[in-house]
Design a protein around this motif. Structure first.
Motif, PDB file in Angstrom:
ATOM      1  N   ALA A 125      10.082  55.572  20.950  1.00 41.30           N
ATOM      2  CA  ALA A 125      10.504  55.920  19.595  1.00 41.30           C
ATOM      3  C   ALA A 125       9.343  55.816  18.614  1.00 41.30           C
ATOM      4  CB  ALA A 125      11.656  55.016  19.161  1.00 41.30           C
ATOM      5  N   ASP A 126       8.542  54.742  18.747  1.00 39.42           N
ATOM      6  CA  ASP A 126       7.412  54.537  17.840  1.00 39.42           C
ATOM      7  C   ASP A 126       6.337  55.604  18.025  1.00 39.42           C
ATOM      8  OD1 ASP A 126       8.511  52.335  16.613  1.00 39.42           O
ATOM      9  OD2 ASP A 126       7.624  50.911  18.006  1.00 39.42           O
ATOM     10  N   ILE A 127       5.978  55.860  19.285  1.00 35.50           N
ATOM     11  CA  ILE A 127       4.904  56.823  19.534  1.00 35.50           C
ATOM     12  C   ILE A 127       5.347  58.226  19.135  1.00 35.50           C
ATOM     13  CG2 ILE A 127       5.538  57.314  21.939  1.00 35.50           C
ATOM     14  CD1 ILE A 127       1.985  57.028  20.510  1.00 35.50           C
ATOM     15  N   SER A 128       6.645  58.537  19.321  1.00 37.74           N
ATOM     16  CA  SER A 128       7.147  59.839  18.898  1.00 37.74           C
ATOM     17  C   SER A 128       7.036  59.987  17.382  1.00 37.74           C
ATOM     18  CB  SER A 128       8.606  60.011  19.330  1.00 37.74           C
ATOM     19  OG  SER A 128       8.721  59.924  20.733  1.00 37.74           O
ATOM     20  N   HIS A 129       7.382  58.917  16.676  1.00 33.73           N
ATOM     21  CA  HIS A 129       7.308  58.954  15.213  1.00 33.73           C
ATOM     22  C   HIS A 129       5.860  59.077  14.744  1.00 33.73           C
ATOM     23  CE1 HIS A 129       8.381  58.098  11.066  1.00 33.73           C
ATOM     24  NE2 HIS A 129       7.437  57.170  11.039  1.00 33.73           N
ATOM     25  N   GLU A 130       4.961  58.314  15.395  1.00 35.18           N
ATOM     26  CA  GLU A 130       3.556  58.337  14.979  1.00 35.18           C
ATOM     27  C   GLU A 130       2.914  59.690  15.264  1.00 35.18           C
ATOM     28  OE1 GLU A 130       1.992  56.014  13.358  1.00 35.18           O
ATOM     29  OE2 GLU A 130       3.644  54.578  13.399  1.00 35.18           O
ATOM     30  N   LEU A 131       3.274  60.307  16.391  1.00 39.23           N
ATOM     31  CA  LEU A 131       2.700  61.612  16.731  1.00 39.23           C
ATOM     32  C   LEU A 131       3.305  62.724  15.881  1.00 39.23           C
ATOM     33  CD1 LEU A 131       2.610  61.349  20.620  1.00 39.23           C
ATOM     34  CD2 LEU A 131       0.640  61.334  19.095  1.00 39.23           C
ATOM     35  N   LYS A 132       4.581  62.558  15.551  1.00 40.15           N
ATOM     36  CA  LYS A 132       5.280  63.616  14.819  1.00 40.15           C
ATOM     37  C   LYS A 132       4.671  63.840  13.432  1.00 40.15           C
ATOM     38  CE  LYS A 132       9.156  62.491  13.003  1.00 40.15           C
ATOM     39  NZ  LYS A 132      10.565  62.052  12.869  1.00 40.15           N
ATOM     40  N   THR A 133       4.289  62.752  12.752  1.00 43.19           N
ATOM     41  CA  THR A 133       3.811  62.878  11.375  1.00 43.19           C
ATOM     42  C   THR A 133       2.568  63.760  11.256  1.00 43.19           C
ATOM     43  OG1 THR A 133       4.766  60.720  10.859  1.00 43.19           O
ATOM     44  CG2 THR A 133       3.117  61.577   9.329  1.00 43.19           C
ATOM     45  N   PRO A 134       1.464  63.463  11.969  1.00 42.57           N
ATOM     46  CA  PRO A 134       0.286  64.335  11.820  1.00 42.57           C
ATOM     47  C   PRO A 134       0.486  65.730  12.400  1.00 42.57           C
ATOM     48  CG  PRO A 134      -0.111  62.709  13.538  1.00 42.57           C
ATOM     49  CD  PRO A 134       1.170  62.318  12.873  1.00 42.57           C
ATOM     50  N   ILE A 135       1.290  65.831  13.468  1.00 40.59           N
ATOM     51  CA  ILE A 135       1.516  67.151  14.068  1.00 40.59           C
ATOM     52  C   ILE A 135       2.291  68.053  13.109  1.00 40.59           C
ATOM     53  CG2 ILE A 135       2.753  68.379  15.897  1.00 40.59           C
ATOM     54  CD1 ILE A 135       2.001  66.085  17.784  1.00 40.59           C
ATOM     55  N   PHE A 136       3.379  67.509  12.545  1.00 30.61           N
ATOM     56  CA  PHE A 136       4.177  68.310  11.607  1.00 30.61           C
ATOM     57  C   PHE A 136       3.378  68.669  10.358  1.00 30.61           C
ATOM     58  CE2 PHE A 136       8.809  67.222  12.956  1.00 30.61           C
ATOM     59  CZ  PHE A 136       8.534  67.787  14.188  1.00 30.61           C
ATOM     60  N   ALA A 137       2.554  67.716   9.883  1.00 34.25           N
ATOM     61  CA  ALA A 137       1.739  67.998   8.697  1.00 34.25           C
ATOM     62  C   ALA A 137       0.756  69.122   8.980  1.00 34.25           C
ATOM     63  CB  ALA A 137       0.996  66.733   8.275  1.00 34.25           C
ATOM     64  N   THR A 138       0.094  69.060  10.125  1.00 32.13           N
ATOM     65  CA  THR A 138      -0.867  70.110  10.492  1.00 32.13           C
ATOM     66  C   THR A 138      -0.174  71.449  10.668  1.00 32.13           C
ATOM     67  OG1 THR A 138      -2.202  68.435  11.649  1.00 32.13           O
ATOM     68  CG2 THR A 138      -2.665  70.743  12.141  1.00 32.13           C
ATOM     69  N   GLN A 139       1.000  71.430  11.317  1.00 30.88           N
ATOM     70  CA  GLN A 139       1.752  72.670  11.485  1.00 30.88           C
ATOM     71  C   GLN A 139       2.108  73.293  10.138  1.00 30.88           C
ATOM     72  OE1 GLN A 139       5.060  71.410  13.927  1.00 30.88           O
ATOM     73  NE2 GLN A 139       4.251  72.492  15.710  1.00 30.88           N
ATOM     74  N   GLY A 140       2.522  72.438   9.207  1.00 29.85           N
ATOM     75  CA  GLY A 140       2.898  72.950   7.887  1.00 29.85           C
ATOM     76  C   GLY A 140       1.741  73.628   7.196  1.00 29.85           C
ATOM     77  N   TYR A 141       0.549  72.988   7.234  1.00 30.59           N
ATOM     78  CA  TYR A 141      -0.622  73.580   6.586  1.00 30.59           C
ATOM     79  C   TYR A 141      -1.031  74.886   7.251  1.00 30.59           C
ATOM     80  CZ  TYR A 141      -1.025  68.947   4.459  1.00 30.59           C
ATOM     81  OH  TYR A 141      -0.776  67.789   3.781  1.00 30.59           O
ATOM     82  N   ILE A 142      -1.039  74.891   8.593  1.00 27.24           N
ATOM     83  CA  ILE A 142      -1.468  76.087   9.320  1.00 27.24           C
ATOM     84  C   ILE A 142      -0.493  77.246   9.095  1.00 27.24           C
ATOM     85  CG2 ILE A 142      -1.963  77.059  11.594  1.00 27.24           C
ATOM     86  CD1 ILE A 142      -4.070  75.085  10.588  1.00 27.24           C
ATOM     87  N   HIS A 143       0.799  76.964   9.172  1.00 28.77           N
ATOM     88  CA  HIS A 143       1.788  78.037   8.991  1.00 28.77           C
ATOM     89  C   HIS A 143       1.772  78.575   7.558  1.00 28.77           C
ATOM     90  CE1 HIS A 143       3.563  78.058  12.911  1.00 28.77           C
ATOM     91  NE2 HIS A 143       3.842  76.756  12.878  1.00 28.77           N
ATOM     92  N   THR A 144       1.499  77.689   6.611  1.00 29.69           N
ATOM     93  CA  THR A 144       1.400  78.150   5.224  1.00 29.69           C
ATOM     94  C   THR A 144       0.231  79.112   5.062  1.00 29.69           C
ATOM     95  OG1 THR A 144       2.324  76.059   4.436  1.00 29.69           O
ATOM     96  CG2 THR A 144       1.159  77.399   2.835  1.00 29.69           C
ATOM     97  N   LEU A 146      -1.050  80.941   7.481  1.00 28.82           N
ATOM     98  CA  LEU A 146      -0.736  82.173   8.208  1.00 28.82           C
ATOM     99  C   LEU A 146       0.245  83.061   7.442  1.00 28.82           C
ATOM    100  CD1 LEU A 146      -0.407  80.794  11.855  1.00 28.82           C
ATOM    101  CD2 LEU A 146      -2.275  82.142  10.906  1.00 28.82           C
ATOM    102  N   ASP A 147       1.047  82.437   6.604  1.00 29.38           N
ATOM    103  CA  ASP A 147       2.035  83.197   5.835  1.00 29.38           C
ATOM    104  C   ASP A 147       1.431  83.900   4.622  1.00 29.38           C
ATOM    105  OD1 ASP A 147       4.040  82.532   7.579  1.00 29.38           O
ATOM    106  OD2 ASP A 147       4.753  80.822   6.401  1.00 29.38           O
ATOM    107  N   GLY A 148       0.116  83.753   4.433  1.00 30.59           N
ATOM    108  CA  GLY A 148      -0.519  84.493   3.357  1.00 30.59           C
ATOM    109  C   GLY A 148      -1.413  83.674   2.460  1.00 30.59           C
TER     110      GLY A 148
END
Length: 359
Positions: A125-144, A146-148
């Protein structure tokens, strides 16, 4: 049917009494009164002895063994007590004790497995939470992008920097996990050399002064001038210990606070104390702060960054040096983290002046 201890005792007592009476009847001088008296006496004594022997040395112990086996079968080991092997007239008592010890050993194994399973669940649970934060943040920046948003140079650079920062955090987390795993498995070896602990701490302070100045936190080193603080340890890993402790003291301090790093030497030991006047640690959290990913205040710690593995790594490094980390803290007043390393005596080398060659 006479299958109980009393029935068996009765049959054996009658057989013994009849056998004794038969032998006495072969003696010519034996009277009928003597024969009947012997019959009654031998029957009574035999019955009592056999009954007591069967009841206390056989049947009772067999009953205890059956009860114990039923508890093991039902997995009800709460009432089982630890009994050491001791001398007994009944060999069944020893069998009962052995089974009892076996059941307790299995109970401890089950408890250990349950704790390990709980630890694995928490860790996942801890490692999933710790990995999720930077991965989701990076995905958000990259997809933004790519969207223009990539067409806007200012936004593009801003988002790329944030994505890079999130990936750096992810890299630090993975590196700390690998380091911790290697330490626990004994893969990482320690390279012991002699060095001055005071100089090492001074290097750490100089490295962290810039970060401390941003929050107007002062770092002071308290050591006796001219004192020998030479120790035998792995310099790189002790550097990481000091770096982590001093960095935490700065990070969890209040703005304008003070961090004092004290070095004291006794006859054979050097003690390092890292003291801050920050928010402190509640008593219920003190025992868990060296666990992986454990944070006293998860929300505030997440804002301040970090992987949550620093103190766990510190603990393992010091254990590799046959030392341990200790902490005392008062909420609202600050904390003190302490550890000890061996003191190496100064080696005085007397150089002999070269003698002039005789002509």
């Amino acid at each position: 049917m006479l299958t109980g201890s009393r029935g068996i005792s009765l049959i054996l007592a009658i057989a013994i009494a009849v056998l004794v009476m038969a032998f006495l009847s072969l003696i010519p001088s034996s009277t009928s009164a003597a024969l009947w008296g012997t019959l009654i006496l031998s029957f009574s004594i035999s019955y009592l002895l056999i009954s007591i022997t069967l009841e206390f040395l056989v049947y009772r112990e067999i009953g205890n063994i059956y009860n114990l086996l039923e508890k093991i079968q039902k997995k009800d080991l709460s009432e089982i007590q630890d009994k050491s092997l001791r001398s007994s007239l009944s060999p069944l008592r020893k069998i009962n004790t052995v089974i009892n010890s076996y059941a307790l050993a299995r109970q401890r194994e089950i408890e250990t497995l349950q704790k390990n399973a709980e630890f694995r669940r928490e860790f996942i649970a801890d490692i999933s939470h710790e990995l999720k934060t930077p991965i989701f943040a990076t995905q958000g920046y990259i997809h933004t992008l790519l969207d223009g948003a990539i067409d806007d140079k200012q936004v593009r650079m801003k988002f790329l920097k944030k994505a890079a920062k999130s990936l750096d955090s992810l890299d630090h987390l993975v590196q700390d996990l690998l380091t911790l795993n290697q330490m626990e498995s004994g893969v990482i070896k320690f390279s012991f050399t002699e060095f001055d602990l005071k100089d090492l701490i001074q290097e750490v302070i100089e490295e962290l002064e810039h970060k401390a100045s941003k929050r107007e936190v002062t770092i002071k080193l308290e050591a006796e001038p001219g004192k020998n603080y030479t120790t035998l340890a792995d310099r790189q890993k002790i550097y990481r210990v000091c770096q982590n402790l001093i960095f935490n003291a700065v990070k969890y301090n209040h703005n304008g606070g003070e961090v004092i790093v004290g070095i004291k030497s006794s006859k054979n030991q050097i003690q390092v104390d890292v003291k801050d006047d920050g928010q402190g640690i509640p008593p219920e959290d003190l025992k868990r702060i060296f666990e992986r990913f454990y944070r006293v205040e998860k929300s505030r710690s997440k804002e301040k960054g970090g992987t949550g593995l620093g103190l766990a790594i510190v603990k393992h490094i010091l254990e590799g040096h046959k030392s341990k980390i200790s902490v005392s803290s008062t909420v609202g007043k600050g904390s003190i983290f302490s550890f000890q390393l061996p003191l190496e005596k100064e080696k005085k080398v007397q150089e002999k002046e070269p003698t002039e060659a005789k002509a």
